[in-house]
Design a protein around this motif. Structure first.
Motif, mmCIF file in Angstrom:
data_model
loop_
_atom_site.group_PDB
_atom_site.id
_atom_site.type_symbol
_atom_site.label_atom_id
_atom_site.label_comp_id
_atom_site.label_asym_id
_atom_site.label_seq_id
_atom_site.Cartn_x
_atom_site.Cartn_y
_atom_site.Cartn_z
ATOM 1 N N GLY A 1 32.333 50.771 42.955
ATOM 2 C CA GLY A 1 31.647 49.668 42.345
ATOM 3 C C GLY A 1 32.065 49.477 40.894
ATOM 4 N N GLU A 2 31.250 48.753 40.171
ATOM 5 C CA GLU A 2 31.556 48.572 38.753
ATOM 6 C C GLU A 2 30.685 49.522 37.929
ATOM 7 O OE1 GLU A 2 33.833 47.483 36.923
ATOM 8 O OE2 GLU A 2 32.693 47.962 35.142
ATOM 9 N N ASN B 1 34.788 50.237 47.337
ATOM 10 C CA ASN B 1 33.726 50.337 46.330
ATOM 11 C C ASN B 1 32.826 51.545 46.556
ATOM 12 O OD1 ASN B 1 32.579 48.918 48.669
ATOM 13 N ND2 ASN B 1 30.737 48.829 47.428
ATOM 14 N N PHE C 1 31.685 41.725 41.010
ATOM 15 C CA PHE C 1 32.782 41.002 41.654
ATOM 16 C C PHE C 1 32.772 41.328 43.152
ATOM 17 C CE2 PHE C 1 35.909 41.021 37.744
ATOM 18 C CZ PHE C 1 34.959 40.388 36.980
ATOM 19 N N ARG C 2 33.562 40.587 43.891
ATOM 20 C CA ARG C 2 33.762 40.871 45.325
ATOM 21 C C ARG C 2 35.253 40.705 45.611
ATOM 22 N NH1 ARG C 2 29.330 42.051 44.735
ATOM 23 N NH2 ARG C 2 27.421 41.584 45.863
ATOM 24 N N CYS C 3 36.091 41.529 45.012
ATOM 25 C CA CYS C 3 37.548 41.343 45.162
ATOM 26 C C CYS C 3 37.925 41.337 46.645
ATOM 27 C CB CYS C 3 38.297 42.433 44.422
ATOM 28 S SG CYS C 3 37.905 42.431 42.672
ATOM 29 N N TYR D 1 40.358 42.248 48.430
ATOM 30 C CA TYR D 1 40.965 43.412 49.099
ATOM 31 C C TYR D 1 40.008 44.592 49.142
ATOM 32 C CZ TYR D 1 41.840 43.981 44.140
ATOM 33 O OH TYR D 1 41.674 44.026 42.785
ATOM 34 N N CYS D 2 38.930 44.504 48.350
ATOM 35 C CA CYS D 2 38.025 45.649 48.193
ATOM 36 C C CYS D 2 36.754 45.500 49.006
ATOM 37 C CB CYS D 2 37.678 45.809 46.719
ATOM 38 S SG CYS D 2 36.494 47.112 46.355
ATOM 39 N N MET D 3 36.221 44.275 49.041
ATOM 40 C CA MET D 3 34.908 44.074 49.666
ATOM 41 C C MET D 3 34.918 42.852 50.570
ATOM 42 S SD MET D 3 31.982 44.607 46.844
ATOM 43 C CE MET D 3 31.940 45.942 45.675
ATOM 44 N N ASN E 1 36.221 46.824 36.022
ATOM 45 C CA ASN E 1 36.795 45.492 36.244
ATOM 46 C C ASN E 1 36.848 44.691 34.939
ATOM 47 O OD1 ASN E 1 34.229 44.418 35.770
ATOM 48 N ND2 ASN E 1 33.754 44.129 37.932
HETATM 49 FE FE1 SF4 Z 1 36.715 44.423 42.579
HETATM 50 FE FE2 SF4 Z 1 36.338 46.868 41.534
HETATM 51 FE FE3 SF4 Z 1 34.282 45.394 42.335
HETATM 52 FE FE4 SF4 Z 1 35.951 46.398 44.136
HETATM 53 S S1 SF4 Z 1 34.645 47.548 42.834
HETATM 54 S S2 SF4 Z 1 35.051 44.335 44.109
HETATM 55 S S3 SF4 Z 1 37.887 46.271 43.013
HETATM 56 S S4 SF4 Z 1 35.730 44.872 40.722
#
Ligand code: SF4
Ligand code: SAM
Length: 336
Positions: free
Chosen positions: A74-75, A332, A30-32, A34-36, A103
């Motif tokens: 990260g994931e 991340n 993912f690229r949420c 607020y996170c990335m 996630n």
């Molecule tokens: Fe989203 Fe978690 Fe990936 Fe960050 S590390 S982009 S919060 S899923």
């Protein structure tokens, strides 16, 4: 004569450190928002700790009295062969609690194995119950797949499943009650996390989208009267929890801005590149990878580096949404 190693980790402010969050990868599916950033440069693979090195770090911490480890990223569940790390961690003598933050994208296939291998608690991020909005906030996520993962985690019988939601004003702030009801229906916990200014993003203005825990609590209370469960504790982390009625669900609020919880901090983090970070909101760190890869490496030298690092754990963090962030690393890299 070499000084004997202590059995527990205590910092300069007499806080006992007994909880470590290990980031097993900086990469994510993912690229949420607020996170990335949308375009991310990840660490070169050789810089990332091997699974054996991560296990060694975990062992050193547990031998220094750490009872709780959370794997994150990260994931974490997209790291190749992750189960081959989780298996020995689940059997590490002295480790009381192995937990994961995910996630949810891989849980539909992995939840049962994680539980069998000794993972006790799972936190799963869920910011929206609307498929298009979920895709928009995560940039790549598939809501159905994540909900299937949450249901697989509930079925697997973890000691605790908690949803984590980051609420942004005007984006998903109208879903606070829906998210609480979703958790109530499944009898699982939910925590709302205030957005933190980690890393430079231009997708939204963090100051304008900020929703305080107070606002969210007020929204939840309109439908569900909240009974406080006391102040945050080291054991349960920085969330302030509430109950509603006789439901098993706890509703938590993590408020790095509005309630400073640094005096209770019992944790440190290790990045996927092996940097031991003493505080999420400061850059004080020690390069454990250099210790692990030194020709004269022993478990003892690793433990000594960790013990010495306690002297630079900062007293507190300072987050300011209106200022350019001092912390340029994205969430991340640290894993939240
Ligand atoms: Fe989203 Fe978690 Fe990936 Fe960050 S590390 S982009 S919060 S899923
Ligand atoms: N990928 C996993 C996940 O999303 O749960 C684990 C890593 S993620 C960095 C850990 C947690 O940090 C998630 O609950 C996510 O919502 C939260 N998070 C990420 N960036 C954040 C930010 N800038 N402020 C507050 N929470 C953030």
């Amino acid at each position: 004569m070499t000084k004997a190693l202590p059995r527990v980790l205590i910092d300069r402010f007499q806080r006992r450190v007994d909880y470590v969050r290990l980031s097993v990868t900086d990469r994510c599916d993912f690229r949420c928002v607020y996170c990335m950033a949308e375009d991310m440069t990840f660490a070169p693979k050789p810089h990332i700790l091997s699974l054996e090195e991560i296990h060694e770090v975990a062992r050193a911490f547990v031998e220094l009295g750490v009872g709780k480890i959370r794997l994150t990223g990260g994931e974490p569940l997209i790291r190749n062969n992750i189960l081959s790390l989780i298996k020995p961690l689940g059997q590490l003598p002295g480790l009381d609690q192995l937990a994961i933050t995910s996630n949810g994208s891989q849980l539909h296939r992995l939840a049962g194995s994680l539980r069998e291998l000794g993972v006790k608690r799972v936190n799963i991020s869920l910011d929206s119950l609307q498929p298009r909005r979920f895709r928009n906030l995560t940039r790549h996520g598939n809501l159905d797949q994540v909900i299937a993962g949450i249901d697989a985690a509930v079925a697997a019988g973890f000691e605790r499943v908690r949803l984590n939601a980051v609420i942004l004003k005007g984006r998903n702030s109208d879903e606070v009650l829906d998210l609480v009801n979703f958790a109530l229906q499944r009898g699982i916990d939910i925590a709302f996390i205030e957005e933190m200014p980690l890393g430079l993003i231009d997708e939204h203005n963090r100051a304008l989208s900020f929703c305080s825990s107070e606002e969210l609590r007020e929204i939840v209370s309109r439908e569900h009267p909240l009974v406080p469960l006391g102040d945050p504790s080291g054991q349960d982390g920085p969330a302030r929890y509430f109950r509603t009625g006789d439901a098993p669900t706890r509703i938590g609020f993590i408020s790095p801005h509005s309630h400073n919880f640094c005096h209770l901090c019992n944790r440190v983090r290790v990045t996927a590149e092996g940097r031991l970070l003493l505080c999420l909101g400061n850059e004080h760190s020690v390069d454990l990878r250099a210790v692990l890869r030194a020709p004269d490496y022993t478990l003892d030298t690793l433990k000594r580096s960790i013990v010495n690092a306690m002297d630079i754990k900062p007293e507190r963090h300072h987050f300011d949404l209106d200022e350019t962030p001092d912390i340029v690393r994205f969430m991340n890299t640290t894993g939240g």
